[in-house]
Scaffold this active site. Structure first.
Site, short mmCIF file in Angstrom:
data_model
loop_
_atom_site.label_atom_id
_atom_site.label_comp_id
_atom_site.label_asym_id
_atom_site.label_seq_id
_atom_site.Cartn_x
_atom_site.Cartn_y
_atom_site.Cartn_z
N ARG A 184 -0.76 -9.98 9.14
CA ARG A 184 -2.15 -10.41 9.21
C ARG A 184 -2.34 -11.66 10.07
O ARG A 184 -3.45 -12.17 10.19
CB ARG A 184 -2.73 -10.63 7.81
CG ARG A 184 -2.25 -11.86 7.10
CD ARG A 184 -2.84 -11.93 5.70
NE ARG A 184 -4.29 -12.01 5.70
CZ ARG A 184 -5.05 -12.07 4.61
NH1 ARG A 184 -4.48 -12.03 3.42
NH2 ARG A 184 -6.36 -12.15 4.68
N LYS A 185 -1.26 -12.16 10.69
CA LYS A 185 -1.36 -13.38 11.49
C LYS A 185 -1.90 -13.08 12.89
O LYS A 185 -1.94 -11.94 13.34
CB LYS A 185 0.00 -14.07 11.61
CG LYS A 185 0.75 -14.24 10.30
CD LYS A 185 -0.04 -15.03 9.27
CE LYS A 185 0.76 -15.17 7.98
NZ LYS A 185 0.00 -15.80 6.89
N GLY A 186 -2.24 -14.15 13.61
CA GLY A 186 -2.78 -14.01 14.96
C GLY A 186 -1.80 -13.40 15.93
O GLY A 186 -2.18 -12.70 16.87
#
Length: 381
Positions: A184-186
């Site tokens: 879910r990180k950038g």
């Protein structure tokens, strides 16, 4: 009547470039860790942060390795930001040390430097600050506090790759930083992490411990003869595969583009919800930027959050509780109180945030949220 297409809470921006990078690894014959792609990723991160980078399997591993390298011993106390995924407190406990929970600021939800200062005692050895869901903490004040008391300072930048604080990159705001590349990180490789250290010795310690204490098998395979490594201390298997490293090289190269898209989503939410009196929107101080791993709204205390979330999910709109008030988790068995963190834990709602959201999807989320807020508002006597 059919439901519209679902709008997920999170979505990874992975595509053809990443697939091509994985194909290169397959062709190379070295998919395991600490190979050529891992080394290239570490070089890329070292340039980005002007420090020494070690690629590891996840941010939790990076936190564990950081504490080991900094010499934390059983019984030591480490002050940790309370409102976060509980990985920092877990890492402290791995070493039989004691996590001491610091409350957070009510506006930024990052560790309150004064709360941290009030917790310093004779057993305190360091502080783990957290860039809460992508917003950097107050590192100028925190570093001054750490220096004054001879403590280490770790930046848990798990959610904040691409954010900035006073013009500097998150991940370069303390002597040691820990990064996450979770789905879910950038920037993501599904799972993954890195430790970034200004001190070469800290990075070397972490690199060695991350591979059972024997260094890179890939490097040893290139030596003429038959080197037989010796195990001189207990290490861990915290290596990042070259498959994941190859994906991350592409993702780090795309980070500005992906973060700009997340920032546009956040700005759109801000415009559409600015006049909504049943929730409070995220605040970003002028001296820093947000990586928008998550978009958390604080609900009015009259809102039945569980019912509201069930309503949104029933319409195919992903949502979540936000993050954790760590001191309330049974595993930590503490009598400490962190009232700001506890309040946020019970009132925050995460709404869809990722780089693939369209304008229409954001508008649909907002319309459903506005209706649900009024449907699930309780009346007080």
């Amino acid at each position: 009547m059919t439901h519209p297409h679902p709008i997920p809470l999170v979505h990874a921006s992975l595509g053809e470039q990443e697939l091509a990078a994985v194909a290169e690894v397959f062709a190379s014959g070295w998919p395991a860790g600490q190979g050529p792609k891992g080394k290239a990723l570490e070089a890329q991160l070292s340039r980005r942060y002007d420090a020494h980078a070690v690629a590891v399997s996840n941010c939790g591993a990076a936190l564990h390795l950081a504490l080991l390298a900094l010499g934390v011993r059983p019984g030591d106390e480490v002050i940790v930001a309370d409102y976060t995924f509980p990985a920092p407190a877990h890492a402290v406990r791995y070493l039989d040390a004691v996590p001491v929970f610091a409350d957070v600021r009510p506006d930024t939800h990052t560790i309150d430097p004064q709360a941290a200062a009030d917790l310093i005692g004779p057993k305190t050895v360091g502080i783990i600050a957290v860039d809460t869901v992508g917003l950097p903490a107050d590192y100028r004040e925190l570093q001054a506090l750490a220096d004054r008391h001879g403590l280490f300072l770790i930046e848990d930048a798990a959610c904040a790759v691409g954010a900035t604080y006073q013009g500097r990159q998150a991940g370069a705001l303390a002597e040691v930083a820990c990064l996450s590349f979770h789905g879910r990180k950038g920037a993501t490789s599904g799972e993954g992490g890195a430790l970034v250290a200004t001190d070469a010795a800290v990075a070397a310690d972490a690199r060695l411990r991350s591979s059972f204490g024997i260094g890179s098998i890939f490097d040893q395979s290139k030596v003429v003869g038959l080197p037989v490594p010796e195990f001189t201390e207990v290490g861990y298997n915290f290596k990042l595969s070259d498959i994941a490293a190859a994906i991350l090289q592409v993702q780090i190269g795309r980070i500005e583009e992906l973060l700009a898209r997340r920032a546009a989503v956040a700005a759109h939410y801000q415009r559409l919800l600015a006049d909504e009196d049943l929730l409070t929107l995220p605040q970003v101080p002028d001296d820093r930027t947000h990586a928008w791993q998550s978009y958390l709204v604080r609900l009015d205390d009259r809102i039945d959050r569980a019912a509201l979330a069930a309503d949104l999910r029933g319409q195919g709109i992903g949502c979540g509780h936000g993050t954790w008030a760590t001191h309330l988790q049974p595993v930590f068995e503490t009598k400490q109180t962190c009232p700001v963190s506890a309040d946020l834990f019970h009132r925050h709602l995460a709404i869809p945030m990722h780089a693939e959201l369209t304008t229409g999807q954001v508008e649909r989320v907002v319309a459903a949220l506005r209706t649900a807020l009024r449907t699930h508002r309780t009346t007080t006597a």
